[in-house]
Design an enzyme around this catalytic site. Structure first.
Site, short mmCIF file in Angstrom:
data_model
loop_
_atom_site.label_atom_id
_atom_site.label_comp_id
_atom_site.label_asym_id
_atom_site.label_seq_id
_atom_site.Cartn_x
_atom_site.Cartn_y
_atom_site.Cartn_z
N GLY A 183 42.25 56.92 18.86
CA GLY A 183 43.68 56.33 18.84
C GLY A 183 44.26 56.71 17.68
O GLY A 183 45.48 55.87 17.14
N LYS B 116 40.88 40.63 21.14
CA LYS B 116 40.62 40.56 19.65
C LYS B 116 39.52 39.47 19.25
O LYS B 116 38.77 39.99 18.26
CB LYS B 116 42.06 40.17 18.81
CG LYS B 116 42.94 41.27 18.92
CD LYS B 116 42.53 42.83 18.40
CE LYS B 116 43.33 43.91 18.77
NZ LYS B 116 43.04 45.06 18.62
N TYR C 191 45.35 39.92 25.00
CA TYR C 191 45.46 40.72 23.81
C TYR C 191 44.60 39.79 22.86
O TYR C 191 43.66 40.28 21.99
CB TYR C 191 46.58 40.90 23.19
CG TYR C 191 46.66 41.46 21.74
CD1 TYR C 191 46.45 42.83 21.88
CD2 TYR C 191 47.09 40.87 20.84
CE1 TYR C 191 46.65 43.81 20.61
CE2 TYR C 191 47.16 41.70 19.39
CZ TYR C 191 47.06 43.05 19.38
OH TYR C 191 47.13 43.82 18.39
N1 LIG Z 1 50.68 48.06 15.00
C1 LIG Z 1 50.82 46.57 14.80
O1 LIG Z 1 51.64 45.92 14.30
C2 LIG Z 1 49.14 46.07 15.01
C3 LIG Z 1 49.19 44.68 14.49
C4 LIG Z 1 48.09 43.98 14.67
C5 LIG Z 1 46.74 44.63 15.10
N2 LIG Z 1 47.23 46.02 15.49
C6 LIG Z 1 45.86 46.85 15.83
O2 LIG Z 1 45.82 47.89 15.37
C7 LIG Z 1 45.07 49.14 16.48
C8 LIG Z 1 46.08 50.12 16.43
O3 LIG Z 1 47.48 49.67 16.84
P1 LIG Z 1 48.61 50.60 16.88
O4 LIG Z 1 49.80 49.78 16.60
O5 LIG Z 1 48.47 51.85 16.23
O6 LIG Z 1 48.71 50.95 18.59
P2 LIG Z 1 49.44 51.82 19.51
O7 LIG Z 1 49.67 51.39 20.62
O8 LIG Z 1 50.64 52.60 18.70
O9 LIG Z 1 48.48 53.22 19.41
C9 LIG Z 1 47.04 52.95 20.18
C10 LIG Z 1 46.46 54.30 20.24
O10 LIG Z 1 45.43 54.29 21.17
C11 LIG Z 1 45.31 55.27 21.92
N3 LIG Z 1 44.60 54.93 23.42
C12 LIG Z 1 44.99 54.21 24.40
N4 LIG Z 1 43.93 54.24 25.38
C13 LIG Z 1 42.89 55.00 24.67
C14 LIG Z 1 41.62 55.57 25.36
N5 LIG Z 1 41.25 54.95 26.25
N6 LIG Z 1 40.79 56.03 24.27
C15 LIG Z 1 41.14 56.33 23.28
N7 LIG Z 1 42.49 55.96 22.66
C16 LIG Z 1 43.19 55.47 23.45
C17 LIG Z 1 46.85 55.45 22.35
O11 LIG Z 1 46.99 56.91 22.76
C18 LIG Z 1 47.31 55.39 20.91
O12 LIG Z 1 47.28 56.40 20.30
C19 LIG Z 1 44.91 48.20 17.65
O13 LIG Z 1 43.79 47.50 17.86
C20 LIG Z 1 45.96 47.06 17.58
O14 LIG Z 1 45.60 46.09 18.29
C21 LIG Z 1 48.24 46.60 15.43
#
Ligand SMILES: NC(=O)c1ccc[n+]([C@@H]2O[C@H](COP(=O)([O-])OP(=O)(O)OC[C@H]3O[C@@H](n4cnc5c(N)ncnc54)[C@H](O)[C@@H]3O)[C@@H](O)[C@H]2O)c1
Length: 316
Positions: free
Chosen positions: A8, A147, A143
């Protein structure tokens, strides 16, 4: 030297974390894992190895791990809160079935695993102020459900198989590099884009709705610091509360107006985002992260605002 796979890696966190890890461990030692619909671009693509790595395909993950002799996996694949609510089964498939694949590969090949949790893992029955590390987690969103499951499954693999799983509960993350991917806290990023573009901001979250937020450089520090922490000191593993600041829309508006007094905002509350936000904490207590691996944020609302406005002005 570590060999790291980021799954990801082209998302909001991954695009910056991959570059940070490359700067620490060397470009060739950090693989950018992506899916064909979200290919790496620019520096991310040019600075080091990249491989298709769909988290729902265990064999694909294992092949990349073997090819690059990977010992650490940052598993960032997920659907964020708002997107997940529209596609709950897919959210589960990526978040939980995908995690299971990662953990199995890690068990077989001796990898450490970091899979983020979120403030969305809490629910309406959770104490909303100074939310403790160990407390009620009964979220109402898919979600949040995924988690909590992530946390439990990651701990299960540590306790049963000795897999070195560690993670944090991220607050809403704010960055000027990659736009957020469809979460409840996206507004706190979007508002800076409007301010720099000189547009009025339409806020989807209501006045008085406090949530934890963090500037991306601190979030990246947290990932690296936790994965480098002495395991003997870790009482907790999945997942640590980490905090930097908590504000409502009026708070971030006031912070921006110190530097852009003409900036305007109006409210058009989005019911889904508001319901999520109302069920999440106002502010979480991160004492365990501070005690067990010396977590400490460097940015508060004002210093983040100065940096966001400056960096975004250069970019846009
Ligand atoms: N950004 C935030 O504010 C935030 C806050 C709390 C938790 N998180 C957690 O951090 C992690 C990353 O978040 P983010 O903000 O970068 O999310 P994002 O949506 O920007 O990125 C998610 C990535 O996962 C990839 N993806 C989707 N399906 C996939 C698959 N089948 N196989 C491999 N990759 C796949 C997408 O292409 C993308 O690059 C997640 O677990 C999210 O829940 C993020």
């Amino acid at each position: 030297m570590k060999n790291i796979l980021v799954i990801g890696a082209t998302g909001q966190i991954g695009s910056e974390l991959t570059m940070r890890l490359r700067s620490i461990y060397g470009n060739e030692h950090v693989v950018c894992g992506y899916i064909p619909s979200a290919k790496p671009q620019g520096e991310l693509r040019e600075s080091g190895p990249y491989e298709i790595c769909d988290v729902t395909n265990g064999e694909q993950i294992a092949a990349v791990v073997l090819k690059y002799n990977i010992d650490t996996i940052y598993n960032l694949a997920a659907l964020l809160s708002v997107v997940a609510e529209g596609r709950p089964q897919l959210a589960w498939k990526i978040g939980i079935d995908g995690l299971w694949n990662v953990l199995e590969v890690a068990r077989e090949h001796g990898c450490a695993v970091f899979t983020p949790s979120s403030i969305g893992s809490f629910g309406p029955e959770t104490p909303a102020d100074h939310t403790p590390q160990d407390t009620i987690q009964r979220p109402r969103t898919i979600y949040g459900v995924s988690k909590v499951t992530t946390e439990l499954l990651s701990d299960y693999y540590h306790n049963k198989y000795g897999v070195d799983t560690r993670s944090v509960r991220f607050p809403g993350l704010i960055s000027y590099v990659t736009p957020p991917g469809g979460g409840t806290t996206d507004y706190a990023c979007d508002i800076y884009y409007s301010a720099v573009r000189g547009e009025k901001f339409v806020c989807p979250i209501g006045k008085g709705t406090y949530m934890d937020m963090m500037y991306m450089p601190d979030a990246l520090n947290a990932c690296v610091q936790l994965m480098e922490a002495d395991p003997a000191r870790l009482i907790h593993r999945n997942s640590f509360n980490i905090a930097a600041m908590s504000f409502d829309p009026e708070g971030v508006l006031a912070a921006i107006r110190k530097y852009k007094p003409e900036f305007e905002m109006e409210y058009q509350v989005d019911p889904l985002k508001q319901a999520n936000a109302d069920s999440w904490p106002n502010s979480i207590d991160d004492i365990c992260a501070r005690q067990e691996w010396d977590w400490k944020p460097t940015f508060d609302l004002d210093s983040m605002t100065v940096d966001m406005l400056e960096k975004l002005s250069q970019r846009l």
